[in-house]
Design a protein around this motif. Structure first.
Motif, mmCIF file in Angstrom:
data_model
loop_
_atom_site.group_PDB
_atom_site.id
_atom_site.type_symbol
_atom_site.label_atom_id
_atom_site.label_comp_id
_atom_site.label_asym_id
_atom_site.label_seq_id
_atom_site.Cartn_x
_atom_site.Cartn_y
_atom_site.Cartn_z
ATOM 1 N N GLU A 1 3.375 -3.504 -9.166
ATOM 2 C CA GLU A 1 2.074 -2.899 -9.009
ATOM 3 C C GLU A 1 0.964 -3.949 -8.952
ATOM 4 O O GLU A 1 0.234 -3.733 -7.887
ATOM 5 C CB GLU A 1 1.759 -1.850 -10.224
ATOM 6 N N LEU A 2 1.064 -5.040 -9.407
ATOM 7 C CA LEU A 2 0.088 -6.076 -9.300
ATOM 8 C C LEU A 2 0.096 -6.600 -8.007
ATOM 9 O O LEU A 2 -0.854 -6.776 -7.340
ATOM 10 C CB LEU A 2 0.063 -6.840 -10.672
ATOM 11 N N ALA A 3 1.369 -6.870 -7.439
ATOM 12 C CA ALA A 3 1.473 -7.439 -6.282
ATOM 13 C C ALA A 3 1.155 -6.683 -5.165
ATOM 14 O O ALA A 3 0.707 -6.746 -4.345
ATOM 15 C CB ALA A 3 2.903 -7.988 -6.056
ATOM 16 N N THR A 4 1.206 -5.242 -5.543
ATOM 17 C CA THR A 4 0.901 -4.319 -4.416
ATOM 18 C C THR A 4 -0.569 -4.294 -4.075
ATOM 19 O O THR A 4 -0.981 -4.244 -3.093
ATOM 20 C CB THR A 4 1.570 -2.961 -4.698
ATOM 21 N N VAL A 5 -1.281 -4.156 -5.325
ATOM 22 C CA VAL A 5 -2.590 -4.045 -5.287
ATOM 23 C C VAL A 5 -3.389 -5.333 -4.551
ATOM 24 O O VAL A 5 -4.196 -5.243 -3.838
ATOM 25 C CB VAL A 5 -3.250 -3.949 -6.595
ATOM 26 N N GLY A 6 -2.750 -6.740 -5.031
ATOM 27 C CA GLY A 6 -3.226 -7.837 -4.403
ATOM 28 C C GLY A 6 -3.026 -7.902 -2.920
ATOM 29 O O GLY A 6 -3.761 -8.473 -2.504
ATOM 30 N N SER A 7 -1.976 -7.405 -2.262
ATOM 31 C CA SER A 7 -1.689 -7.414 -1.014
ATOM 32 C C SER A 7 -2.395 -6.363 -0.264
ATOM 33 O O SER A 7 -2.604 -6.643 1.008
ATOM 34 C CB SER A 7 -0.149 -7.650 -0.893
ATOM 35 N N THR A 8 -2.566 -5.320 -0.938
ATOM 36 C CA THR A 8 -2.952 -4.140 -0.134
ATOM 37 C C THR A 8 -4.674 -3.738 -0.168
ATOM 38 O O THR A 8 -5.104 -3.414 0.628
ATOM 39 C CB THR A 8 -2.337 -2.701 -0.305
ATOM 40 N N ALA A 9 -5.113 -4.393 -1.361
ATOM 41 C CA ALA A 9 -6.702 -3.945 -1.514
ATOM 42 C C ALA A 9 -7.590 -4.596 -0.294
ATOM 43 O O ALA A 9 -8.482 -3.713 0.099
ATOM 44 C CB ALA A 9 -7.244 -4.425 -2.766
ATOM 45 N N PRO A 10 -7.469 -5.979 0.063
ATOM 46 C CA PRO A 10 -8.221 -6.393 1.332
ATOM 47 C C PRO A 10 -8.080 -5.434 2.658
ATOM 48 O O PRO A 10 -9.194 -5.082 2.976
ATOM 49 C CB PRO A 10 -7.861 -7.840 1.337
ATOM 50 N N PHE A 11 -7.083 -4.978 2.749
ATOM 51 C CA PHE A 11 -6.630 -4.207 3.975
ATOM 52 C C PHE A 11 -7.551 -2.783 3.834
ATOM 53 O O PHE A 11 -7.776 -2.292 4.823
ATOM 54 C CB PHE A 11 -5.286 -4.109 4.206
ATOM 55 N N VAL A 12 -7.499 -2.333 2.657
ATOM 56 C CA VAL A 12 -7.949 -1.044 2.316
ATOM 57 C C VAL A 12 -9.336 -1.233 2.659
ATOM 58 O O VAL A 12 -10.097 -0.329 3.256
ATOM 59 C CB VAL A 12 -7.712 -0.378 0.841
ATOM 60 N N GLY A 13 -9.858 -2.121 1.893
ATOM 61 C CA GLY A 13 -11.337 -2.557 2.226
ATOM 62 C C GLY A 13 -11.820 -2.557 3.676
ATOM 63 O O GLY A 13 -12.753 -2.283 3.954
ATOM 64 N N LEU A 14 -10.861 -3.409 4.384
ATOM 65 C CA LEU A 14 -11.182 -3.480 5.663
ATOM 66 C C LEU A 14 -11.158 -2.266 6.446
ATOM 67 O O LEU A 14 -11.981 -2.083 7.497
ATOM 68 C CB LEU A 14 -10.134 -4.651 6.098
ATOM 69 N N PHE A 15 -10.242 -1.446 6.127
ATOM 70 C CA PHE A 15 -10.383 -0.064 6.833
ATOM 71 C C PHE A 15 -11.512 0.641 6.574
ATOM 72 O O PHE A 15 -12.101 1.423 7.805
ATOM 73 C CB PHE A 15 -9.185 0.659 6.305
ATOM 74 N N GLY A 16 -11.989 0.532 5.379
ATOM 75 C CA GLY A 16 -13.108 1.148 5.149
ATOM 76 C C GLY A 16 -14.295 0.650 5.811
ATOM 77 O O GLY A 16 -15.440 1.244 6.348
ATOM 78 N N THR A 17 -14.553 -0.631 5.910
ATOM 79 C CA THR A 17 -15.472 -1.159 6.800
ATOM 80 C C THR A 17 -15.281 -0.934 8.069
ATOM 81 O O THR A 17 -16.350 -0.698 8.926
ATOM 82 C CB THR A 17 -15.378 -2.799 6.772
#
Length: 218
Positions: free
Chosen positions: A123-139
């Motif tokens: 779960e930690l690895a998933t959050v660490g790898s996907t959170a920046p892309f989720v934020g980029l999608f929102g941007t």
């Protein structure tokens, strides 16, 4: 917090909410694993002291039965296998030389302990790898929404453009802020797990040496 979700696009607001939830999950896992790690260290240290202070092999078996922690579980599995070998069981699980059977049991126990402590790392690895892309999608979505609004208004002055685009960039910043603790926690706990497995393997080696010395009698 109200200003954080005051952007006009519901997609961006939903993205920010998702990032906040991912951050809560990250800190919950990290704090829980850190608390368990502290408790495990105390138990392992106490068991090490009592086990190696045992007067003889039988006393060590009693200490293993009363012990707590990963190392105690490994010792308990070892003594349980020695008792099974001493009972002359005739089944496939106990077929082979006593040393091979005991070594296999200890290795399996180490693997079981490793799988237990790996919980939460994915779960930690998933959050660490996907959170920046989720934020980029929102941007990206926020910028598209802002540009559409600017095009409809017919005004492209700096004060009109900067506000909506600045709000959209918040998603990227929060995405990075969410990913950093997850990556740091993942690396820390993974390194700690490797050290813990090395400690268990060293104890298993010592246990095998002692068992061989006592002719695999439990």
């Amino acid at each position: 917090m109200n200003n954080l979700f005051s952007v006009n696009s519901p997609i961006v607001s939903g993205t920010l909410l998702l990032l906040v939830l991912l951050s809560v999950v990250t800190w919950s896992i990290a704090l829980l694993k850190l608390w368990r790690q502290v408790q495990d260290r105390k138990r392992n240290r106490a068991f090490h002291d009592s086990f190696w202070a045992a007067r003889d092999w039988a006393d060590a078996a009693d200490e293993a039965g009363r012990g707590e922690g990963d190392v105690a579980k490994l010792a308990q599995a070892g003594f349980a296998e020695l008792k099974a070998l001493g009972s002359d069981r005739q089944d496939l699980m106990h077929t082979g030389a006593p040393q091979e059977v005991l070594e296999r049991q200890l290795r399996q126990q180490v693997q079981n302990i490793q799988r237990y402590h790996e919980r939460g790392l994915a779960e930690l690895a998933t959050v660490g790898s996907t959170a920046p892309f989720v934020g980029l999608f929102g941007t990206v979505w926020g910028i598209m929404h802002a540009l559409q609004s600017i095009g409809q208004s017919g005004s492209a002055s700096l004060d009109v453009v900067a506000g909506p685009i600045g709000e959209a960039l918040i998603a990227t910043a929060i995405g990075i802020a969410t990913a950093l603790p997850a990556v740091l926690a993942y690396n820390y706990f993974l390194r700690n797990l490797k050290l813990r497995i090395t400690e268990l393997e060293n104890f298993a080696h010592d246990f095998m040496r002692l068992a061989l010395k006592h002719n695999f009698k439990g």
